[in-house]
Design a protein around this motif. Sequence first.
Motif, short mmCIF file in Angstrom:
data_model
loop_
_atom_site.label_atom_id
_atom_site.label_comp_id
_atom_site.label_asym_id
_atom_site.label_seq_id
_atom_site.Cartn_x
_atom_site.Cartn_y
_atom_site.Cartn_z
N TRP A 114 3.72 15.10 -1.04
CA TRP A 114 3.63 13.99 -0.10
C TRP A 114 4.52 12.82 -0.54
O TRP A 114 4.95 12.75 -1.70
N ARG A 115 4.74 11.93 0.43
CA ARG A 115 5.54 10.72 0.15
C ARG A 115 4.89 9.57 0.91
O ARG A 115 4.65 9.69 2.12
N SER A 116 4.57 8.49 0.21
CA SER A 116 3.94 7.33 0.86
C SER A 116 4.89 6.14 0.82
O SER A 116 5.56 5.91 -0.19
N THR A 117 4.91 5.40 1.92
CA THR A 117 5.72 4.18 1.95
C THR A 117 4.85 3.04 2.50
O THR A 117 3.93 3.28 3.28
N GLY A 118 5.16 1.84 2.07
CA GLY A 118 4.42 0.68 2.59
C GLY A 118 4.99 -0.59 2.01
O GLY A 118 5.66 -0.55 0.97
N ARG A 119 4.73 -1.70 2.69
CA ARG A 119 5.22 -2.99 2.18
C ARG A 119 4.11 -3.67 1.40
O ARG A 119 2.97 -3.72 1.86
N HIS A 120 4.46 -4.16 0.20
CA HIS A 120 3.48 -4.71 -0.72
C HIS A 120 3.15 -6.16 -0.32
O HIS A 120 3.84 -7.09 -0.74
N THR A 121 2.10 -6.32 0.49
CA THR A 121 1.77 -7.67 0.97
C THR A 121 0.41 -8.17 0.45
O THR A 121 -0.04 -9.24 0.82
N GLY A 122 -0.25 -7.36 -0.41
CA GLY A 122 -1.51 -7.80 -1.03
C GLY A 122 -1.48 -7.46 -2.51
O GLY A 122 -0.73 -6.57 -2.93
N ALA A 123 -2.30 -8.16 -3.30
CA ALA A 123 -2.29 -7.93 -4.76
C ALA A 123 -2.61 -6.47 -5.07
O ALA A 123 -3.45 -5.86 -4.41
N PHE A 124 -1.89 -5.92 -6.06
CA PHE A 124 -2.10 -4.51 -6.45
C PHE A 124 -1.79 -4.37 -7.93
O PHE A 124 -0.77 -4.88 -8.39
N LEU A 125 -2.71 -3.71 -8.66
CA LEU A 125 -2.57 -3.52 -10.11
C LEU A 125 -2.27 -4.85 -10.81
O LEU A 125 -1.48 -4.91 -11.75
N GLY A 126 -2.88 -5.91 -10.31
CA GLY A 126 -2.68 -7.23 -10.92
C GLY A 126 -1.37 -7.89 -10.54
O GLY A 126 -1.05 -8.97 -11.02
N VAL A 127 -0.58 -7.22 -9.67
CA VAL A 127 0.72 -7.80 -9.28
C VAL A 127 0.54 -8.53 -7.95
O VAL A 127 0.10 -7.94 -6.96
N PRO A 128 0.85 -9.85 -7.91
CA PRO A 128 0.72 -10.56 -6.64
C PRO A 128 1.70 -9.98 -5.62
O PRO A 128 2.69 -9.35 -5.99
N PRO A 129 1.45 -10.18 -4.31
CA PRO A 129 2.30 -9.58 -3.29
C PRO A 129 3.78 -9.90 -3.50
O PRO A 129 4.12 -11.06 -3.76
N THR A 130 4.63 -8.88 -3.42
CA THR A 130 6.07 -9.10 -3.61
C THR A 130 6.81 -9.02 -2.28
O THR A 130 7.98 -9.39 -2.21
N GLY A 131 6.17 -8.47 -1.25
CA GLY A 131 6.85 -8.26 0.03
C GLY A 131 7.83 -7.10 -0.01
O GLY A 131 8.55 -6.85 0.95
N LYS A 132 7.87 -6.39 -1.16
CA LYS A 132 8.87 -5.32 -1.31
C LYS A 132 8.40 -4.02 -0.65
O LYS A 132 7.21 -3.70 -0.70
N PRO A 133 9.34 -3.25 -0.10
CA PRO A 133 8.98 -1.92 0.37
C PRO A 133 8.80 -1.00 -0.84
O PRO A 133 9.60 -1.06 -1.78
N SER A 149 6.14 9.21 -4.42
CA SER A 149 6.01 10.63 -4.07
C SER A 149 5.09 11.31 -5.07
O SER A 149 5.05 10.92 -6.24
N GLY A 150 4.41 12.31 -4.60
CA GLY A 150 3.52 13.03 -5.50
C GLY A 150 3.09 14.36 -4.93
O GLY A 150 3.62 14.81 -3.91
N ALA A 151 2.15 14.98 -5.63
CA ALA A 151 1.62 16.27 -5.18
C ALA A 151 0.13 16.30 -5.41
O ALA A 151 -0.37 15.73 -6.39
N THR A 152 -0.58 16.92 -4.49
CA THR A 152 -2.03 17.05 -4.60
C THR A 152 -2.37 18.54 -4.51
O THR A 152 -1.86 19.24 -3.63
#
Length: 311
Positions: free
Chosen positions: A89-108, A112-115
């Motif tokens: 799978w491949r996931s995409t999204g724009r970083h508009t909320g805090a994640f892993l302690g990182v404040p929103p960067t607005g970056k796309p 990619s990974g496998a399950t």
Amino acid sequence: MTHTLDPVVPADRTSRIRSAWRAAWDEGRVEALDDLLSPSYVRRRGPAAVAQDRDQFKDSIRAVREAFPDLRTEIEDIVEDGDRIAIRWRSTGRHTGAFLGVPPTGKPVEVSGATFTRFDGSAVTEEWVTFDSRQLLEALGIVTTTQRAAIDPDLVRGVHRKFITGVTVVTTDDDGTPRGLAVNAFSSISLDPPMVLVCVQRSSATHPALHRASHLGISILAAGQLDVAKTFASKGEDKFAQVSWTPGTHGAPLIDGSCAQLEVEIGERLEAGSHTVFTGRVVSARHDDLAPLVYSGGGFFDISHTAPLPW
Ligand SMILES: Cc1cc2nc3c(=O)[nH]c(=O)nc-3n(C[C@H](O)[C@H](O)[C@H](O)COP(=O)(O)O)c2cc1C
């Protein structure tokens, strides 16, 4: 005239996965997973990560979607083999909320990974997930892949010579053998929790022992310990025979007569250029009323001969 009705065929496993993933990851309807995942579902990400149950997995999807509200996950490949299904799978999204302690960067961000999914009857009981976490860390700007610097190393060295430090001896107990080296690349990281770092060159003979250790000792040398600094800046086989030392409460050798001592439970071992940055949590500490040894511009100094400036 006779009518033949198509029997109600339950959706096949791959299309059930596709629709539950779309509902949960792309639309935030995590309840859709209840039809797919067994109540005893376990999601694993390797031995170091804590396994998740179904509710924890749903909470983690909510957290990801809060950080990336426009998240889209594309199933690029799906392969069925008996009760097991592999999904790339491949996931995409724009970083508009805090994640892993990182404040929103607005970056796309793209990951990619496998399950690897295992069905028991009609429900998924277990999944193994693997993804490129470095891709995520780089996209969030937590790590940057360094380019070769087009700068004169002597110039950089000259800059570093302007920076005044103390001198520490970083040690570890290597299965009963004390090992250590002189280190001035020591810094406090945080007080709550109390964390510090040291940088050790990979070419150092002490490095392999530090890398496999759970704890390290840091002794901040006193002004009268120039000989100790020289011993531990050398390549001697048995540096500890020349100094007096005592094992700390967590086993790390600590240099007697030093002005301050820490024991650290090693947290991360980060590869950075020619060095490894060891970060860790302080688990024991003490200091004495002794002046520290000072290192600057390639020379050693006694701080008690310096004049304090009013400020
Ligand atoms: C004042 C001083 C500071 C030093 N700081 C560091 C340091 O921060 N990291 C490091 O890897 N080596 C540092 N060194 C160099 C090591 O102490 C030196 O290479 C030592 O011989 C390594 O010993 P080993 O190979 O037995 O581990 C420093 C040396 C001196 C004299």
